[in-house]
Design an enzyme around this catalytic site. Sequence first.
Site, short mmCIF file in Angstrom:
data_model
loop_
_atom_site.label_atom_id
_atom_site.label_comp_id
_atom_site.label_asym_id
_atom_site.label_seq_id
_atom_site.Cartn_x
_atom_site.Cartn_y
_atom_site.Cartn_z
N GLU A 1 -2.03 -1.27 -5.82
CA GLU A 1 -3.30 -0.40 -6.28
C GLU A 1 -3.22 0.45 -7.44
O GLU A 1 -2.17 0.73 -7.97
CB GLU A 1 -3.88 0.37 -5.38
CG GLU A 1 -4.74 -0.26 -3.96
CD GLU A 1 -5.20 0.72 -3.00
OE1 GLU A 1 -6.53 0.82 -3.03
OE2 GLU A 1 -4.48 1.35 -2.42
N CYS B 1 -12.95 -2.06 13.90
CA CYS B 1 -14.00 -2.70 13.10
C CYS B 1 -15.24 -2.87 14.20
O CYS B 1 -15.03 -3.44 15.37
CB CYS B 1 -13.52 -4.09 12.56
SG CYS B 1 -14.72 -4.87 11.72
N CYS C 1 -12.34 -9.71 9.12
CA CYS C 1 -13.81 -10.15 9.06
C CYS C 1 -14.34 -9.67 7.73
O CYS C 1 -15.50 -10.21 7.61
CB CYS C 1 -14.58 -9.75 10.25
SG CYS C 1 -15.17 -7.96 10.38
N CYS D 1 -12.47 -4.23 6.64
CA CYS D 1 -11.51 -5.11 7.81
C CYS D 1 -11.11 -6.27 7.03
O CYS D 1 -11.66 -6.92 6.61
CB CYS D 1 -12.69 -5.35 8.75
SG CYS D 1 -11.70 -6.36 9.98
N CYS E 1 -15.88 -6.94 14.51
CA CYS E 1 -14.82 -7.83 15.30
C CYS E 1 -14.32 -7.43 16.31
O CYS E 1 -13.41 -7.98 17.23
CB CYS E 1 -14.05 -8.84 14.15
SG CYS E 1 -13.02 -7.56 13.44
N ASP F 1 -2.99 1.78 6.99
CA ASP F 1 -2.42 1.62 5.72
C ASP F 1 -2.05 -0.14 5.85
O ASP F 1 -2.02 -0.61 4.60
CB ASP F 1 -0.89 2.11 5.50
CG ASP F 1 -1.13 3.65 5.49
OD1 ASP F 1 -2.13 3.88 4.83
OD2 ASP F 1 -0.21 4.39 5.66
N ASP G 1 0.86 -1.46 0.02
CA ASP G 1 0.12 0.02 -0.07
C ASP G 1 1.04 1.33 0.02
O ASP G 1 1.83 1.23 1.01
CB ASP G 1 -0.98 0.14 1.34
CG ASP G 1 -1.85 1.23 1.25
OD1 ASP G 1 -2.90 1.21 0.32
OD2 ASP G 1 -1.54 2.00 2.09
#
Length: 388
Positions: A262, A334, A318, A315, A337, A344, A178
């Site tokens: 990306e 999150c 999960c 997330c 969870c 990042d 990332d």
Amino acid sequence: MLRSHKIALQPNNKQSTYFAKACGVARFAFNWGLAEWKRQYEAGEKPTEASLRRQLNSIKRDQFPWMLEVTKNAPQMAIIHLGQAFRNFFSGRAKYPTFKKKGVHDSFTLTNDQFAVSGKRIRIPNLGWVRMREALRFSGKIMSATISRKAGKWFVSITVDTEDVPPMSESQAIVGVDLGINRLATLSDGTMVTGAKPHKTLLKRLRRLSRSLSRKQKGSKNRAKAKQKLAKLHVRIANIRHDELHKLTTNLASQYGVIVIEDLNVKGMMTNHRLARAVGDMGFHEFRRQLEYKTAMRGGRVIVADRWFASSKACSDCGTKEEDMPLSIREWTCPECGIHHDRDLNAARNLMKLAVSSTATACGESVRPANTGAASTKQEFNVKATYV
């Protein structure tokens, strides 16, 4: 495989003058060819690269005798480059060619029959041997050489058809990378690369030299000196950035078999006046370019995730997706969870899972996920830069 090695030259005054003349001849030939191409096209003719070369060869002895003072490759290769520029334009890969300006990207190209390399020297037609800072790093058939000037210094880029390629990567580990502004890169194994940020570090010196240049009288020798100092600083900033990116991409390509990044909208990010300087200082486009050709040489793969892939909002534990997450939020928990995430690092892990769990697209082709056994090994990259 074609590989290029760019080496700094150490010419004397006579050799530097010859290089400047050759660059001027190449620039004039390119501009003459572009103007002639436009004239013939508007007249209903069909100009071609070959016809322009023949036309220039037939008139240069009478109309442009000063072209004969340098190697014949300077004007010939300039016309060939013009033809390639038009082919790129017609195929949609580039814009319409524009006229070249003196002092901007000065260069000329030699074919393999017009020069020779021996150790730390290169022989130039009508000039003789010129010293190089280092010897050619790999062996093979020499194809061409391009001599260019940057901030008053001369360089030669030698293209070689060689079998000296980096060893193939046997690692099948997958890593998600990332890219960001606070940190250059965050890897899914937890490695974080801060980034040198050379433009930000040297910004005060850059501003001082820019103000000094603006106060000098146009056309004066002091203005030329100030312009040279500013140009050298810009080159230094670029060199620090390239050095860091080369170290990082080389380590990634040699240690991982599959790398997921990306598809960043760098052009769109540069339109944001709050982010443009920081984005440009990181060199995202150059990072991707280097990573793609280095992994290809080692037999690895670069998987480019869609730019709309929710790497930061989902997330990684999960899969719960947050609807709204502005850039100001660097850490979040999150709601499902309860896992606390670094923004990042969470994005990098989601990118790695993209390659592991589903079929993705690498360079336009469908690929299968590789073994992730070594994906959790944390690596430390030495990409520190030293400022003087």
